[in-house]
Design a protein around this motif. Structure first.
Motif, PDB file in Angstrom:
ATOM      1  N   UNK A   1       0.790  -1.220   0.000  1.00 30.53           N
ATOM      2  CA  UNK A   1       0.000   0.000   0.000  1.00 30.53           C
ATOM      3  C   UNK A   1       0.820   1.267   0.000  1.00 30.53           C
ATOM      4  N   UNK A   2       0.139   2.363  -0.351  1.00 30.76           N
ATOM      5  CA  UNK A   2       0.763   3.670  -0.353  1.00 30.76           C
ATOM      6  C   UNK A   2       0.550   4.370   0.969  1.00 30.76           C
ATOM      7  N   UNK A   3       1.159   5.540   1.100  1.00 31.75           N
ATOM      8  CA  UNK A   3       1.076   6.274   2.349  1.00 31.75           C
ATOM      9  C   UNK A   3      -0.324   6.835   2.587  1.00 31.75           C
TER      10      UNK A   3
ATOM     11  N   UNK B   1       9.646  -4.952  -1.143  1.00 29.46           N
ATOM     12  CA  UNK B   1      10.823  -4.733  -1.980  1.00 29.46           C
ATOM     13  C   UNK B   1      10.357  -4.751  -3.430  1.00 29.46           C
ATOM     14  N   UNK B   2      10.872  -3.830  -4.240  1.00 31.46           N
ATOM     15  CA  UNK B   2      10.457  -3.751  -5.644  1.00 31.46           C
ATOM     16  C   UNK B   2      11.636  -3.423  -6.543  1.00 31.46           C
TER      17      UNK B   2
ATOM     18  N   UNK C   1      10.512  -0.836   1.557  1.00 27.97           N
ATOM     19  CA  UNK C   1       9.660  -0.095   2.478  1.00 27.97           C
ATOM     20  C   UNK C   1       9.334  -0.922   3.709  1.00 27.97           C
ATOM     21  N   UNK C   2       9.082  -0.213   4.803  1.00 23.50           N
ATOM     22  CA  UNK C   2       8.684  -0.831   6.058  1.00 23.50           C
ATOM     23  C   UNK C   2       7.537  -0.033   6.648  1.00 23.50           C
TER      24      UNK C   2
ATOM     25  N   UNK D   1       7.917   3.988   6.282  1.00 26.14           N
ATOM     26  CA  UNK D   1       9.123   4.507   5.634  1.00 26.14           C
ATOM     27  C   UNK D   1       9.357   3.684   4.371  1.00 26.14           C
ATOM     28  N   UNK D   2       9.518   4.357   3.245  1.00 22.88           N
ATOM     29  CA  UNK D   2       9.702   3.631   1.987  1.00 22.88           C
ATOM     30  C   UNK D   2      10.398   4.513   0.967  1.00 22.88           C
TER      31      UNK D   2
END
Length: 945
Positions: free
Chosen positions: A211-213, A581-582, A614-615, A635-636
């Motif tokens: 997901x996004x922020x 991870x991407x 991201x985490x 955080x990402x």
């Protein structure tokens, strides 16, 4: 977190969980009216991650690892939520028997109140990156206010645009790789079959994706999940379209284990709210599901929603004063019919196949493959060796004769005498012909035929000076993903997923109409010789209709990502950890050899590679069964979008120098109270975006020193803004109180501070420099002093207060007052650089550029606050198991005229140009504004059987 530590962590909690007591709750969910089982209802324990779905017989079993007083919630789309207090003490097994859910008539009617406004559709405008897909139907009062009330003023939740939220259909992410945003038009008009939704706000957990922020919106279109029956509806309104007709049918699961759902709709507007803004759209949907066995299901979904929308123009204050807030310069009459030159067409079918596999009672695996193809095009008028066809072109307006604009390329320093006579002539000419004169364009493309006496007897096509073309994108996108959910223990659940996307995007200029002339020359008339050629491999080509010209290239992208998520549920505390991870690859392939860039335009560019991670995590403290406190952190890093990687993609393979991933960090905390009468949420949030990049294009005057382009200081430039840092902080309030069984009040509020947190770097690409000296056309203008300027495009403060009455006889009425403030115009970065104060003629600083005057000229414009009053009402009738519903709304009841946003023009690219233009009090290049709707209405009638 190290893998070994994570394993030990899970084992410790597993050992702890084995010592806990386990309670089992049974029950069956049915509908109150038909008394039939209700499948896929969501049964959960409030303040926990414990959730189950009812099976096709409506039955469910819930396992709870802790006792005490709890609140059980039962939810299903289109039904009223059921809250049931339970006490888990002595008995380890509780049979709740039959629980009936009552249809939520208001929700059903509201779901038809979905009218995409121009802020959703006009995503090509820099100030309109809206997040309010009105498809969402959340129960949260704040989200409802955002979608149904504040969207009129282009409100963006937490100030963020939609690329920061993940939009999923059956687990497939629908955000475009090009700009990161969903293309809402791809599923418009399918309201009835897009109601099975899950919406998470912020960085909380989602079972489908990291997901996004901003959150996730997940829509499910499994055929077996639709309520069996037919639904017909017809709507009328005066916003983007005039009428809409929709029809849908769901079969339910039959004895052969098949289920299907179909839907279709038509939306049409010959003359919508803004002048000349036609609308035409169809929508088709099909979902077929087959139960292979008791553990496996296959579902096919396909939808196609071709649509055309005529755009409306942003206008300067001068143009609006001469006309009105509905004025649109993009259209004119041709043969008595409205013809808009700027039409957006979206035609992108989607097909997907989903496999649902219930491996065992604790583990499920859901996989999908999808393919999307088609085109998105934006039309406009192209012209060569001719005047601009735009009726609002600055030379056509009175301000051209009343301002000191353009007197001497920055050298003028004397008095100026306005020419009032010519200004009045210009005003009258504009008012006489304020729209595009299509007839004159056709005449310009023709030559007269005369007889022996010199009399005009007809016309014949000649060299085309004006043509209609499209900027066209033809995408082919393949997607595949798989996600697994498993309950490791009674307290620990795990989610994991992988996805892959492959995109080939063909971008080109496409000639659609010669406007009565002969083939068009494929050259850039601003240059000569080889530099004017769009394609050196076919020089001086004559372009006919339905042919590519101007630019032609492919963009290719590969994106692969994976995520894992662990959720822990206990009596007094829940928490989760997630990671992702991407890998992202981008490449451009030029199909034309451009004359300005003969060595860098044809063939493939360098391959760009980004690795990102991201985490996120969060903790929920359960104060009681009705209230809890949540804290989430995020955080990402994020790869730049495809549109911001190549600064001049239409012409060459150049890559933004030093391009790198953006870094995003966010934190939020919430207090939630949820009882039968009172529901409230208070949230504080903070997000920080670093190392952002933005590419834009504009024509600037007085921007370069003499000598670069035959002593011309003007140029059409590409601007790259890099190292952008923005910060978003604020608070949200959602409050709903049921005063009586029939009357409730709602309150939603947002207080935000969204600003630039640093001074990003500005680089300009001047193609004219490449043609003259064949050197690097990139100019570094240094830092743009944007720190503490406000992020534009959204109100930063919003309040909504409403009252709603629901009569037991199935009618209801609601009134809502809204106040929106702290709205700002988007500033021009070039005007905040040191080069802005430098005279391009002699290289010295302008002597009149005092700090006081500069502060006055460059102060960010704040738009006036808005007060809007909305009224909604509905009535339903039930005939046995059939329903008839009537819904109506009036938005902006008082008919207030207001601006929804705006942007500074970058044409005046040095201090003297801007100062002289503004000082005239009749600026030719003042900010351009978008206007909101005045009083609008929407009426819908639906029949369900």
């Amino acid at each position: 977190m190290d893998k070994k530590l994570l394993f030990i962590f899970i084992v410790l909690f597993s050992l702890h969980s084995s010592a806990q007591e386990e309670y089992r709750i049974f029950g069956k969910i049915i509908t109150k009216t038909s008394q039939k089982p209700l499948s896929f209802a969501v049964i959960s324990i409030q303040n926990s991650n414990i959730t189950e779905l009812s099976n096709p017989e409506g039955k469910f079993e819930l396992k709870i690892p802790f006792g005490g007083k709890q609140l059980l919630a039962v939810r299903s789309q289109g039904y009223k939520e059921l809250l049931l207090p339970i006490t888990l003490a002595n008995s380890k097994t509780i049979d709740l028997g039959i629980l009936s859910l009552e249809e939520n008539v208001v929700s059903e009617l509201q779901n038809n109140w979905i009218v995409l406004d121009d802020s959703d559709l006009n995503e090509d405008a820099s100030t309109s990156e809206n997040t309010s897909s009105l498809l969402q139907s959340s129960r949260d009062v704040f989200l409802q206010a955002s979608a149904f009330n504040w969207s009129q003023a282009r409100f963006r939740i937490r100030g963020l645009d939609s690329e920061n939220a993940s939009m999923l259909l059956n687990g497939v992410t629908m955000n475009k790789i090009y700009d990161g945003r969903p293309q809402w038009n791809n599923w418009g008009g399918l309201n009835d079959v897009l109601r099975n939704q899950e919406f998470t706000l912020g960085t909380t957990t989602s079972p489908y994706v990291f997901g996004g922020v901003l959150g996730t919106q997940a829509i499910t279109t499994r055929a077996s999940m639709y309520r069996k029956g037919t639904r017909l509806s017809f709507s009328g309104g005066n916003t983007n379209y005039n009428w809409r007709a929709m029809a849908s049918y769901a079969s339910g699961s039959n004895k052969s284990s098949w289920a299907y759902a179909i839907a279709a709709s038509k939306r049409y507007g010959n003359q919508a709210y803004f002048d000349g803004s036609q609308y035409n759209a169809e929508s088709f949907f099909l979902s077929i599901e087959k139960k292979i066995n008791r553990k496996q299901f296959l579902n096919f979904t396909g939808f196609y929603t071709p649509n055309e929308r005529a755009k409306n123009s942003p206008n300067t204050e001068e143009v609006t004063q001469l006309t009105n807030s509905k004025y649109n310069s993009y259209w004119g009459e041709q043969n008595g019919k409205i013809r808009n030159a700027r039409v957006k067409t979206v035609s992108e079918p989607v097909i997907m196949l989903n496999h649902y596999f219930k491996i065992n009672e604790k583990t499920q695996l859901n996989s999908a493959v999808s393919y999307q193809w088609g085109r998105i095009s934006n039309s406009a008028i192209d012209y060569q060796n001719a005047n601009s066809p735009d009726p609002t072109y600055y030379r056509n307006l009175p301000s051209y004769y009343l301002s000191m604009y353009g007197s001497d390329n920055g050298e003028y320093s004397g008095d100026f005498l306005p020419n009032y006579t010519e200004a009045e002539k210009s005003k009258q000419a504009f008012l006489t012909q304020p729209q595009i004169d299509w007839e004159s364009l056709y005449k310009a493309n023709q030559e007269t035929i005369t007889d022996a006496d010199g009399r005009i007897v007809g016309y014949q096509p000649s060299k085309s000076h004006y043509v209609l073309y499209e900027d066209r994108v033809e995408d082919a996108l393949f997607s595949a993903n798989s996600a697994v959910y498993t309950r490791l223990t009674d307290q620990i659940t795990a989610n994991a997923g992988i996805s892959f996307k492959k995109l080939k995007s063909h971008n080109f200029q496409y000639l659609t109409d010669l406007l009565g002339g002969t083939p068009f020359e494929d050259i850039d008339a601003f240059y000569t010789g080889d530099q004017s050629q769009s394609n050196l491999q076919e020089p001086n080509r004559k372009v006919k209709e339905n042919e590519i010209y101007g630019y032609n290239y492919n963009l290719q992208a590969l994106v692969a990502d994976a995520f894992t998520q662990f959720s822990f549920t206990y009596k007094k505390i829940d928490f989760y950890l997630a990671q992702t991870f991407s890998v992202t690859h981008y490449q451009r392939e030029g199909l034309f050899q451009n004359g300005l860039y003969p060595t860098t335009s044809l063939g493939k560019s360098a391959s760009l590679h980004f690795e990102n991670f991201g985490f996120k995590g969060g903790v929920t403290f359960k104060i009681s069964g009705k209230q809890w406190f949540l804290v989430n952190g995020y955080y990402a890093t994020k790869a730049p979008t495809l549109q911001n990687v190549f600064p001049n993609a239409r012409l060459n393979n150049a890559v933004v120098e030093g391009i790198d991933s953006e870094t995003i960090s966010s934190a939020e905390c919430s207090y939630v109270y949820h009882a039968s009468k009172l529901k409230t949420r208070a949230t504080a949030y903070f997000s920080d975006f670093k190392n952002g990049t933005n590419v834009s294009f504009f024509y600037a005057e007085g921007i370069f020193e003499k000598g670069f382009n035959h002593n011309n200081t003007d140029a059409f430039v590409g601007q790259t803004l890099s190292n952008i840092q923005k910060q978003y902080c604020g608070a949200e309030l959602s409050f709903e109180y049921q005063i009586s069984p029939t009357f409730k009040t709602i309150l939603a509020a947002n207080y935000g501070q969204y600003r630039f947190a640093n001074n990003p770097n500005v680089k300009l690409v001047n193609d004219a420099q490449a043609s003259v000296q064949n050197t690097n056309p990139v100019f570094d203008f240094g830092s743009s002093v944007l720190k503490n300027y406000k992020v534009a495009g959204t109100p930063q403060q919003a309040v909504s207060l409403g009252f709603e009455y629901r009569d037991p006889h199935y009618w209801w009425i609601g009134v809502n007052g809204n106040y929106l403030d702290e709205r700002y115009v988007e500033v021009a970065p070039i005007s905040r650089t040191k080069m802005f104060f430098k005279n391009p003629v002699n290289g010295y600083l302008f002597p009149e550029a005092t700090e006081e005057r500069a502060s006055e000229l460059l102060k960010q414009e704040k738009l006036p606050a808005i007060s809007l009053l909305n009224l909604v009402a509905g009535k339903s009738w039930r005939f046995k198991t059939n329903y008839v519903g009537l819904f109506g709304s009036v938005n902006n009841l008082l008919g207030k005229v207001y601006k929804t946003g705006g942007f500074e023009q970058s044409r005046n690219a040095n201090f003297r140009e801007l100062n002289q233009d503004v000082s005239s009090e009749n600026p030719s290049f003042g900010p351009k504004y978008y206007y909101g709707y005045g009083r609008t209405y929407f009426v819908n009638m639906s029949v369900s059987f």
